[in-house]
Design a protein around this motif. Structure first.
Motif, PDB file in Angstrom:
ATOM      1  N   ALA A 184      -4.786   3.512   9.743  1.00  0.00           N
ATOM      2  CA  ALA A 184      -4.277   3.788   8.402  1.00  0.00           C
ATOM      3  C   ALA A 184      -3.115   4.758   8.545  1.00  0.00           C
ATOM      4  CB  ALA A 184      -5.363   4.391   7.522  1.00  0.00           C
ATOM      5  N   VAL A 185      -1.947   4.336   8.094  1.00  0.00           N
ATOM      6  CA  VAL A 185      -0.762   5.187   8.148  1.00  0.00           C
ATOM      7  C   VAL A 185      -0.556   5.752   6.748  1.00  0.00           C
ATOM      8  CG1 VAL A 185       1.687   5.305   8.718  1.00  0.00           C
ATOM      9  CG2 VAL A 185       0.192   3.707   9.946  1.00  0.00           C
ATOM     10  N   VAL A 186      -0.936   7.012   6.554  1.00  0.00           N
ATOM     11  CA  VAL A 186      -0.855   7.628   5.230  1.00  0.00           C
ATOM     12  C   VAL A 186       0.479   8.354   5.082  1.00  0.00           C
ATOM     13  CG1 VAL A 186      -3.342   7.874   4.945  1.00  0.00           C
ATOM     14  CG2 VAL A 186      -2.045   9.722   5.997  1.00  0.00           C
ATOM     15  N   GLU A 187       0.966   8.414   3.851  1.00  0.00           N
ATOM     16  CA  GLU A 187       2.270   9.018   3.582  1.00  0.00           C
ATOM     17  C   GLU A 187       2.150  10.290   2.749  1.00  0.00           C
ATOM     18  OE1 GLU A 187       5.022   5.999   2.168  1.00  0.00           O
ATOM     19  OE2 GLU A 187       4.041   4.477   3.409  1.00  0.00           O
ATOM     20  N   THR A 188       0.919  10.805   2.640  1.00  0.00           N
ATOM     21  CA  THR A 188       0.671  12.044   1.908  1.00  0.00           C
ATOM     22  C   THR A 188      -0.535  12.732   2.506  1.00  0.00           C
ATOM     23  OG1 THR A 188       0.148  13.023  -0.254  1.00  0.00           O
ATOM     24  CG2 THR A 188      -0.775  10.862   0.203  1.00  0.00           C
ATOM     25  N   ASN A 213     -10.590  10.430  15.261  1.00  0.00           N
ATOM     26  CA  ASN A 213     -10.667   9.243  16.124  1.00  0.00           C
ATOM     27  C   ASN A 213      -9.287   8.598  16.325  1.00  0.00           C
ATOM     28  OD1 ASN A 213     -10.203   7.600  13.820  1.00  0.00           O
ATOM     29  ND2 ASN A 213     -12.398   7.249  13.491  1.00  0.00           N
ATOM     30  N   ASN A 214      -8.238   9.353  15.998  1.00  0.00           N
ATOM     31  CA  ASN A 214      -6.851   8.951  16.274  1.00  0.00           C
ATOM     32  C   ASN A 214      -6.427   7.668  15.565  1.00  0.00           C
ATOM     33  OD1 ASN A 214      -6.126  11.069  18.275  1.00  0.00           O
ATOM     34  ND2 ASN A 214      -7.761  10.103  19.453  1.00  0.00           N
ATOM     35  N   SER A 215      -7.091   7.333  14.469  1.00  0.00           N
ATOM     36  CA  SER A 215      -6.699   6.119  13.740  1.00  0.00           C
ATOM     37  C   SER A 215      -6.124   6.431  12.364  1.00  0.00           C
ATOM     38  CB  SER A 215      -7.883   5.159  13.612  1.00  0.00           C
ATOM     39  OG  SER A 215      -8.986   5.780  13.015  1.00  0.00           O
ATOM     40  N   LEU A 216      -5.952   7.713  12.062  1.00  0.00           N
ATOM     41  CA  LEU A 216      -5.221   8.109  10.855  1.00  0.00           C
ATOM     42  C   LEU A 216      -3.873   8.675  11.296  1.00  0.00           C
ATOM     43  CD1 LEU A 216      -5.682   8.299   7.692  1.00  0.00           C
ATOM     44  CD2 LEU A 216      -5.877  10.746   8.093  1.00  0.00           C
ATOM     45  N   ILE A 217      -2.803   7.983  10.953  1.00  0.00           N
ATOM     46  CA  ILE A 217      -1.455   8.402  11.314  1.00  0.00           C
ATOM     47  C   ILE A 217      -0.809   8.995  10.063  1.00  0.00           C
ATOM     48  CG2 ILE A 217       0.720   7.701  12.367  1.00  0.00           C
ATOM     49  CD1 ILE A 217      -1.833   7.170  14.061  1.00  0.00           C
ATOM     50  N   TYR A 218      -0.273  10.213  10.192  1.00  0.00           N
ATOM     51  CA  TYR A 218       0.324  10.889   9.038  1.00  0.00           C
ATOM     52  C   TYR A 218       1.833  10.869   9.141  1.00  0.00           C
ATOM     53  CZ  TYR A 218       1.774  14.646   5.910  1.00  0.00           C
ATOM     54  OH  TYR A 218       2.403  15.384   4.948  1.00  0.00           O
ATOM     55  N   ARG A 219       2.477  10.348   8.105  1.00  0.00           N
ATOM     56  CA  ARG A 219       3.928  10.385   8.005  1.00  0.00           C
ATOM     57  C   ARG A 219       4.286  11.202   6.765  1.00  0.00           C
ATOM     58  NH1 ARG A 219       5.277   4.294  10.362  1.00  0.00           N
ATOM     59  NH2 ARG A 219       4.627   4.887  12.461  1.00  0.00           N
ATOM     60  N   ASP A 220       5.085  12.199   6.943  1.00  0.00           N
ATOM     61  CA  ASP A 220       5.316  13.221   5.922  1.00  0.00           C
ATOM     62  C   ASP A 220       6.346  12.752   4.892  1.00  0.00           C
ATOM     63  OD1 ASP A 220       4.980  15.637   4.705  1.00  0.00           O
ATOM     64  OD2 ASP A 220       6.252  16.759   6.082  1.00  0.00           O
ATOM     65  N   PHE A 221       6.012  11.668   4.167  1.00  0.00           N
ATOM     66  CA  PHE A 221       6.934  11.079   3.192  1.00  0.00           C
ATOM     67  C   PHE A 221       6.680  11.589   1.776  1.00  0.00           C
ATOM     68  CE2 PHE A 221       7.379   6.927   5.860  1.00  0.00           C
ATOM     69  CZ  PHE A 221       8.081   7.630   6.822  1.00  0.00           C
ATOM     70  N   GLY A 222       5.484  12.128   1.518  1.00  0.00           N
ATOM     71  CA  GLY A 222       5.176  12.631   0.187  1.00  0.00           C
ATOM     72  C   GLY A 222       4.926  11.558  -0.843  1.00  0.00           C
ATOM     73  N   LYS A 223       4.524  10.375  -0.417  1.00  0.00           N
ATOM     74  CA  LYS A 223       4.218   9.282  -1.351  1.00  0.00           C
ATOM     75  C   LYS A 223       2.721   8.988  -1.329  1.00  0.00           C
ATOM     76  CE  LYS A 223       8.614   6.846  -0.493  1.00  0.00           C
ATOM     77  NZ  LYS A 223       9.197   5.554  -0.059  1.00  0.00           N
ATOM     78  N   TYR A 225       4.962  26.349  17.014  1.00  0.00           N
ATOM     79  CA  TYR A 225       4.038  25.212  16.972  1.00  0.00           C
ATOM     80  C   TYR A 225       4.150  24.564  15.603  1.00  0.00           C
ATOM     81  CZ  TYR A 225       1.243  28.661  14.459  1.00  0.00           C
ATOM     82  OH  TYR A 225       0.815  29.606  13.566  1.00  0.00           O
ATOM     83  N   TYR A 226       3.585  23.361  15.498  1.00  0.00           N
ATOM     84  CA  TYR A 226       3.607  22.647  14.228  1.00  0.00           C
ATOM     85  C   TYR A 226       2.262  22.802  13.524  1.00  0.00           C
ATOM     86  CZ  TYR A 226       7.938  20.518  15.770  1.00  0.00           C
ATOM     87  OH  TYR A 226       9.231  20.326  16.192  1.00  0.00           O
ATOM     88  N   GLN A 227       2.333  22.946  12.229  1.00  0.00           N
ATOM     89  CA  GLN A 227       1.120  23.105  11.428  1.00  0.00           C
ATOM     90  C   GLN A 227       1.154  22.126  10.267  1.00  0.00           C
ATOM     91  OE1 GLN A 227      -0.441  27.097  10.500  1.00  0.00           O
ATOM     92  NE2 GLN A 227      -0.109  26.599   8.344  1.00  0.00           N
ATOM     93  N   LEU A 228       0.036  21.460  10.033  1.00  0.00           N
ATOM     94  CA  LEU A 228      -0.102  20.589   8.860  1.00  0.00           C
ATOM     95  C   LEU A 228      -0.881  21.345   7.810  1.00  0.00           C
ATOM     96  CD1 LEU A 228       0.081  17.860   7.366  1.00  0.00           C
ATOM     97  CD2 LEU A 228      -2.017  17.176   8.539  1.00  0.00           C
ATOM     98  N   ASP A 229      -0.236  21.624   6.677  1.00  0.00           N
ATOM     99  CA  ASP A 229      -0.901  22.310   5.576  1.00  0.00           C
ATOM    100  C   ASP A 229      -0.491  21.665   4.256  1.00  0.00           C
ATOM    101  OD1 ASP A 229       1.635  23.364   4.952  1.00  0.00           O
ATOM    102  OD2 ASP A 229       1.274  25.171   6.139  1.00  0.00           O
ATOM    103  N   GLY A 230      -0.720  22.359   3.181  1.00  0.00           N
ATOM    104  CA  GLY A 230      -0.421  21.768   1.880  1.00  0.00           C
ATOM    105  C   GLY A 230       1.045  21.439   1.661  1.00  0.00           C
ATOM    106  N   SER A 231       1.915  22.026   2.451  1.00  0.00           N
ATOM    107  CA  SER A 231       3.343  21.753   2.327  1.00  0.00           C
ATOM    108  C   SER A 231       3.778  20.550   3.140  1.00  0.00           C
ATOM    109  CB  SER A 231       4.145  22.985   2.797  1.00  0.00           C
ATOM    110  OG  SER A 231       3.820  24.116   2.029  1.00  0.00           O
ATOM    111  N   GLY A 232       2.904  20.058   3.997  1.00  0.00           N
ATOM    112  CA  GLY A 232       3.256  18.970   4.908  1.00  0.00           C
ATOM    113  C   GLY A 232       3.277  19.513   6.323  1.00  0.00           C
ATOM    114  N   ILE A 233       4.091  18.924   7.202  1.00  0.00           N
ATOM    115  CA  ILE A 233       4.230  19.393   8.570  1.00  0.00           C
ATOM    116  C   ILE A 233       5.314  20.461   8.612  1.00  0.00           C
ATOM    117  CG2 ILE A 233       4.802  18.757  10.938  1.00  0.00           C
ATOM    118  CD1 ILE A 233       3.776  15.972  10.326  1.00  0.00           C
TER     119      ILE A 233
END
Length: 360
Positions: free
Chosen positions: A193-197, A215-225, A349-357
């Protein structure tokens, strides 16, 4: 057509109130003596479907105003005022005492005639321990097979912590795609699943589809959609993107909930009472959305072009020479001829939080 009364409801509610309120309480179903033998082994089931007669219902309207939101057709509502005033509700069986079934979640008032009791289909054939160990998602797969989004949302709430419209949308999209794919996910990176939010929507996806960060099957793309693309590796026909197209739905149909969200969450300026009221309305909204037709809420596209990562690699370990903790080798930092973790090295380093990456 003959309808027989097999029992009667015992409830603290003597007159009709909102169904959501009644579902929060326990009730008793007293089965008449001539039908008691039919309860044999009913304790084997966690959930039951109760059919009952709306004995105080009079007349009906094919189009009517809901308690909240715009008018809608009778057969898209749970109004007790129907041509044939019969209700059905799924309840949790708490215990049996002779002819009495103690249940939770029944939206029927005291004295309501019960006309049938059935074990809930998606909980039939309860798994043995060995089957549950072999197929961890056995129960979830059953719920998806029968498209029981209501109970999927209940379970997703355990992960998410509360119910809200976007959690429901994630559950709805994931349940729909797995039904279309005929897929049962085992968490081995074949279904992605490639999520955009990174909003509540993503938790509905993770729980229902079984596609997670772990399990490495959720891919996050920081598109905000509010969108997700589901892909089955090795099968070009198993590729669907869901985009929530009705972005004004909440403000249009649930204005009070939307206003409280702005005050409590967006502005962080609500009282404790307003926060509780918002959660109550969010819950009601979520359980209405979960019953919607996915094709009406989402733009669903097939065969979208999407680049996928390879299967997740397995990395060697390094050990930080300062704190002594082990870490993945590619994340180690070489500094002054020493191997350090990023924390000890003071590296970015990179952090994923409420603002995105974000880079820290």
């Amino acid at each position: 057509m003959e309808i027989n009364k097999i029992g009667e409801v015992r409830s603290k509610y003597k007159e009709p109130v909102g169904p959501d309120e009644m579902r929060k309480t326990k009730s008793i179903i007293e089965v008449e003596a001539e039908y008691v033998d039919g309860l044999d082994q009913i304790e084997d089931y966690e959930y039951l479907q109760i059919l009952f007669y709306f004995h105080k219902s009079e007349g009906y309207d094919l189009i009517s105003k809901r308690r909240r939101g715009p008018e809608r057709g009778l057969f898209t509502s749970r109004s007790p005022r129907r041509p044939t005033p019969i209700g059905i509700t799924t309840v949790e069986l708490l215990k049996r005492e002779g002819n009495k079934l103690h249940v939770y979640g029944l939206d029927a008032i005291d004295g309501t005639p019960v006309i049938d009791i059935k074990p809930y289909a998606s909980f039939m054939d309860q798994p043995t321990l060995s089957l549950q160990k072999k197929t961890p998602r056995y129960r979830i797969n059953k719920l998806i097979k029968y498209q029981n989004q209501h109970d999927l949302l209940l379970k997703a709430g355990e992960l998410h912590g509360h119910y809200c419209p976007y959690l429901a949308l994630g559950v709805l999209a994931a349940a729909d795609v797995l039904k279309r794919f005929g897929a049962e996910n085992d968490g081995m990176e074949d279904l992605l699943a490639v999520v955009e939010t990174n909003s509540c929507f993503s938790d509905g996806i993770q729980y229902t589809a079984g596609t997670t960060f772990g399990n490495n099957s959720l891919i996050y793309r920081d598109f905000g959609k509010t969108a997700v693309t589901f892909v089955k590796r090795g099968d070009s026909t198993k590729n669907l993107r869901y985009y929530f197209k009705d972005s004004d739905l909440i403000e249009r149909e649930y204005p009070e909930a939307a206003e409280l969200f702005e005050k409590v969450v967006a502005d962080r300026n609500g009282s404790r009472e307003e926060e509780e009221k918002m959660k109550e309305l969010w819950q009601e909204t979520a359980f209405k959305i979960i019953e919607a037709d996915p094709d009406k809420l989402f733009k669903i596209e097939a065969d979208v072009e999407i680049e996928l990562p390879d299967y997740a690699p397995i990395f060697d370990n390094e050990q930080c020479s300062r704190c002594g903790e082990k870490l993945m080798a590619p994340k180690a930092v070489q500094k002054d001829d020493k191997v350090l973790c990023k924390d000890c090295a003071g590296s970015s380093y990179y952090q994923l939080d409420g603002s995105g990456i974000v880079e820290k």
